[in-house]
Design a protein around this motif. Structure first.
Motif, PDB file in Angstrom:
ATOM      1  N   UNK A 215       0.842  -1.207   0.000  1.00  0.00           N
ATOM      2  CA  UNK A 215       0.000   0.000   0.000  1.00  0.00           C
ATOM      3  C   UNK A 215       0.868   1.245   0.000  1.00  0.00           C
ATOM      4  N   UNK A 216       2.038   1.134   0.631  1.00  0.00           N
ATOM      5  CA  UNK A 216       2.979   2.255   0.556  1.00  0.00           C
ATOM      6  C   UNK A 216       3.376   2.473  -0.906  1.00  0.00           C
ATOM      7  N   UNK A 217       3.642   1.373  -1.604  1.00  0.00           N
ATOM      8  CA  UNK A 217       4.008   1.496  -3.021  1.00  0.00           C
ATOM      9  C   UNK A 217       2.885   2.135  -3.822  1.00  0.00           C
ATOM     10  N   UNK A 218       1.666   1.742  -3.501  1.00  0.00           N
ATOM     11  CA  UNK A 218       0.511   2.287  -4.205  1.00  0.00           C
ATOM     12  C   UNK A 218       0.383   3.787  -3.919  1.00  0.00           C
ATOM     13  N   UNK A 219       0.522   4.153  -2.662  1.00  0.00           N
ATOM     14  CA  UNK A 219       0.459   5.577  -2.317  1.00  0.00           C
ATOM     15  C   UNK A 219       1.625   6.341  -2.948  1.00  0.00           C
ATOM     16  N   UNK A 220       2.775   5.693  -3.017  1.00  0.00           N
ATOM     17  CA  UNK A 220       3.923   6.375  -3.616  1.00  0.00           C
ATOM     18  C   UNK A 220       3.697   6.589  -5.119  1.00  0.00           C
ATOM     19  N   UNK A 221       3.050   5.617  -5.743  1.00  0.00           N
ATOM     20  CA  UNK A 221       2.717   5.783  -7.172  1.00  0.00           C
ATOM     21  C   UNK A 221       1.747   6.958  -7.334  1.00  0.00           C
ATOM     22  N   UNK A 222       0.753   7.034  -6.448  1.00  0.00           N
ATOM     23  CA  UNK A 222      -0.211   8.148  -6.508  1.00  0.00           C
ATOM     24  C   UNK A 222       0.506   9.483  -6.264  1.00  0.00           C
ATOM     25  N   UNK A 223       1.335   9.492  -5.223  1.00  0.00           N
ATOM     26  CA  UNK A 223       2.093  10.706  -4.895  1.00  0.00           C
ATOM     27  C   UNK A 223       2.963  11.143  -6.077  1.00  0.00           C
ATOM     28  N   UNK A 224       3.645  10.183  -6.695  1.00  0.00           N
ATOM     29  CA  UNK A 224       4.593  10.525  -7.767  1.00  0.00           C
ATOM     30  C   UNK A 224       3.852  11.107  -8.968  1.00  0.00           C
ATOM     31  N   UNK A 225       2.691  10.528  -9.286  1.00  0.00           N
ATOM     32  CA  UNK A 225       1.876  11.077 -10.376  1.00  0.00           C
ATOM     33  C   UNK A 225       1.445  12.506 -10.022  1.00  0.00           C
ATOM     34  N   UNK A 226       1.050  12.703  -8.772  1.00  0.00           N
ATOM     35  CA  UNK A 226       0.606  14.034  -8.322  1.00  0.00           C
ATOM     36  C   UNK A 226       1.753  15.053  -8.306  1.00  0.00           C
ATOM     37  N   UNK A 227       2.956  14.599  -7.932  1.00  0.00           N
ATOM     38  CA  UNK A 227       4.088  15.532  -7.834  1.00  0.00           C
ATOM     39  C   UNK A 227       4.389  16.112  -9.212  1.00  0.00           C
ATOM     40  N   UNK A 228       4.376  15.255 -10.220  1.00  0.00           N
ATOM     41  CA  UNK A 228       4.606  15.755 -11.574  1.00  0.00           C
ATOM     42  C   UNK A 228       3.443  16.623 -12.040  1.00  0.00           C
ATOM     43  N   UNK A 229       2.244  16.227 -11.626  1.00  0.00           N
ATOM     44  CA  UNK A 229       1.066  17.022 -12.009  1.00  0.00           C
ATOM     45  C   UNK A 229       1.146  18.433 -11.412  1.00  0.00           C
ATOM     46  N   UNK A 230       1.677  18.530 -10.203  1.00  0.00           N
ATOM     47  CA  UNK A 230       1.856  19.870  -9.606  1.00  0.00           C
ATOM     48  C   UNK A 230       2.808  20.715 -10.452  1.00  0.00           C
TER      49      UNK A 230
END
Ligand code: GLA
Ligand code: GLA
Length: 668
Positions: A215-230
């Protein structure tokens, strides 16, 4: 946002800084010959535009933009942030990309940056400010191209800088509750419980034979997509300020296998959805994968027209063996995208480079020059597209939708699953293929947030939608209850959005609508196949599954599975739900899907022999039927109307030669 154009865009990435000025003049003449309307400019120009921090050299770009404008060519202008110059990483080491081993990557490739680095963001935004201010109102600029293919090379950064930003993201998501993070991640497993926020890092490589918390990996994938989106949003907003009214895009990668960004989220932030698509040389049916990716792009555009920002005139240079396109393939590929909603056909790149990593990548102007197959086809395509401008802004109406879910795909990319052969993309593509073979048009949609997103469809397919909230499952169930048809495959709705398994029988919240429950998985070994009692053959997967209310279409022959069901159909309210419990051999899947679509009253676009693709675009002005002959023989079609490419009137028994395309304006 108004439609961004009145004719079909044609052109590609233009990198004049790689060439002397006499070539710039030749370029303009050749662009006129090919019918180029638009070029993407400045994508990798950062080092040439800002040789040292805060010192800008725009002269050459001024000249190019003015020349293009005088020649009637419009520009999709980049803000040039895709590839930071050497000085940035030297001056601000935290801007560099760190991989999962903690290795900081060197300058020399491209896209070497950490999305969470404030120094990177500031430098990229400063450059954007300059470019947008200078060219925001330039008459040549028709669209803005922010960055390039976000996440192509640096999707997930594992540095300390990212760790800090990840903790911030978690605090926001979990409302500052570390307890909730622990609960969501299931950290009582393997002593992973966190007691301080600072104990959380990035999911770097862990000891041999283990992997970071799923789940950490899943959240990290979400975070990473969001970081680039920012990063995207910040740069986009600067451009909007200086260039009001001009559409802003960034090119996605709907390419076989690319899944690093949650494009459903990204698509909401762009004015125009654009994408890049490349064929895989080792795929003998690449026209099917192309079709699915084009449909995905249209889905991201919510049905509105989109732009094919890049594809190739022939071979690429980044696969192990790079296949040259066959004669006519370039035109077939282009018209396929157009048929599926693209209002622009662009390429990487205008002129083949003589130096650098991409010197063996095809282009509109090949190394060998004008007396070539590629150039002749480039000119021909330009001519064809001019004849099709009436199509701009028309749309596509389908009655079948496949639910496409990047988060399930991320989860299925992780290790420690019941079988390494659970392949999200391939299973989706196999089902798509069976529909493509029947010329049944498909929309690609997001996991539904409301039933309104589903009611226009007769049939919804959710292939391997491993992560599913109870809410999505209940919307899907409502849809069936009210008369819809559903196909769900094995390994669907196994876990909730935290990747916690639903108890009480697999298929969790879909058990009712499917009328099936699964008590145990029984994955098959490599190369192993099993027979079903109706003669179908399956691989990859079997399971102990039992019908609670569904009718059994086929069960496993294997006596140890006690007649577990493999294919079922359930009547649920006024609709029907099929369960596809295993990976069927293509011929059997085809037959199964033929029955399902027939019973769901789904109609093909038209009748055509195998390998001849039919697609229809429609608008309030009329309808256009595309016919694309992917076979080696000519074919006869029962169509009527004005064939726009050849400029002829066609009546029944229109002969479409091998490998060719036709676009028929149909009679009202
Ligand atoms: C080993 C470990 C257990 C568990 C099993 C799984 O035996 O000691 O903790 O991981 O493997 O097979
Ligand atoms: C991507 C990039 C281009 C180029 C092509 C090569 O699409 O955006 O810059 O590298 O790949 O196929």
């Amino acid at each position: 946002m108004k439609p961004w154009q009145s004719s079909i865009w044609y052109g590609g990435d233009y990198n004049p800084e790689q060439w002397p000025k006499n070539i710039w003049t030749e370029d303009l003449a050749l662009m006129a010959e090919a019918g180029v309307t638009t070029v993407s400019l400045g994508i990798f120009s950062w080092a040439n535009l800002e040789p040292s921090e805060g010192n800008y050299t725009f002269g050459w770009l001024d000249e190019i933009l003015d020349n293009l404008h005088t020649s009637g060519i419009s520009v999709d202008l980049a803000n040039a942030t895709a590839s930071p110059p050497a000085w940035l990483g030297i001056k601000y080491p935290d801007t560099r990309f760190t991989d999962q081993y903690g290795v900081v990557r060197s300058h020399g490739g491209r896209q070497n940056f950490c999305a969470s680095s404030q120094n990177y963001r500031s430098a990229a935004q400063a450059l954007t400010e300059q470019i947008a201010n200078r060219y925001g109102k330039h008459p040549a600029v028709a669209m803005w191209h922010v960055h390039n293919e976000y996440a192509c090379h640096n999707a997930r950064d594992y540095s300390e800088t990212s760790a800090k930003a990840f903790r911030q993201w978690l605090r926001y998501k979990y409302l500052d509750s570390l307890k909730d993070v622990n609960r969501a991640w299931g950290t009582d497993f393997w002593s992973q419980r966190y007691h301080q926020w600072d104990e959380i890092g990035t999911p770097k490589i862990t000891p041999d034979g283990t992997s970071p918390n799923p789940t950490m990996q899943l959240d990290f994938a979400r975070f990473s997509s969001d970081a680039l989106l920012e990063c995207f949003i910040a740069e986009r907003d600067i451009i909007r300020r200086h260039s009001p009214g001009k559409p802003i895009t960034t090119n996605f990668m709907t390419i076989r296998g690319f899944n690093k960004l949650d494009y459903w989220k990204w698509a909401r932030e762009v004015d125009v959805v654009s994408t890049d698509h490349y064929l895989m040389s080792n795929d003998p049916d690449s026209q099917i994968e192309l079709a699915m990716q084009a449909d995905t792009t249209r889905g991201l555009a919510l049905g509105r027209p989109w732009l094919l920002m890049e594809h190739s005139t022939s071979a690429v240079n980044w696969q192990p063996r790079n296949r040259a396109k066959e004669p006519k393939e370039l035109i077939r590929n282009s018209i396929q995208h157009l048929a599926r909603g693209a209002d622009g056909i662009m390429f990487f790149q205008w002129r083949a480079s003589i130096a650098g990593s991409e010197k063996f990548h095809s282009a509109l102007v090949p190394h060998a020059g004008r007396e070539t197959k590629v150039w002749r086809e480039v000119v021909q395509l330009g001519n064809n597209l001019k004849k099709l401008s009436e199509l701009v802004n028309s749309q596509i109406e389908n009655s079948v939708a496949i639910v496409w879910d990047y988060e399930s795909w991320w989860a299925l990319d992780q290790p420690n699953l019941p079988s390494m052969d659970l392949n999200y993309l391939n299973q989706g593509l196999e089902i798509y293929r069976s529909l493509w073979n029947m010329n049944i048009g498909v929309d690609i949609i997001q996991k539904p947030d409301s039933i309104d997103e589903l009611t226009k469809y007769k049939l919804i397919i959710t292939p391997m939608t491993y992560l599913m909230s109870k809410n999505s499952a209940s919307i899907i169930s409502e849809y069936v209850k009210s008369g819809g048809n559903l196909v769900t495959t094995y390994f669907s709705a196994i876990s909730d959005l935290n990747d916690h398994i639903y108890l009480g029988g697999y298929l969790g919240p879909l058990r009712d609508v499917l009328g099936v429950t699964v008590e145990e998985f029984a994955p098959l070994m490599a190369e192993q196949t099993v027979l079903l009692n109706n003669g179908y053959q399956a691989s990859v997967w079997s399971e102990r599954a039992f019908a609670t209310s569904a009718q059994t279409i086929a069960h496993y022959q294997d006596p140890s599975l006690d007649k577990s069901v493999a294919l079922t159909k359930n009547t649920f309210g006024r609709g029907f739900a099929w369960y596809l419990g295993t990976k069927l051999k293509p011929k059997d899947l085809q037959e199964f899907m033929r029955k399902v679509t027939k019973q769901s009253k789904v109609k093909p676009v038209g009748d055509a022999p195998e390998g001849v693709e039919l697609i229809r675009r429609v608008s309030d002005k009329g309808s256009w039927l595309f016919a694309i002959n992917h076979t080696n023989t000519s074919t006869k079609l029962l169509v009527e109307g004005d064939e726009l490419i050849r400029g002829i009137i066609v009546k029944n028994n229109f002969k479409l030669p091998a490998g060719e395309v036709a676009v028929i304006r149909e009679q009202k």
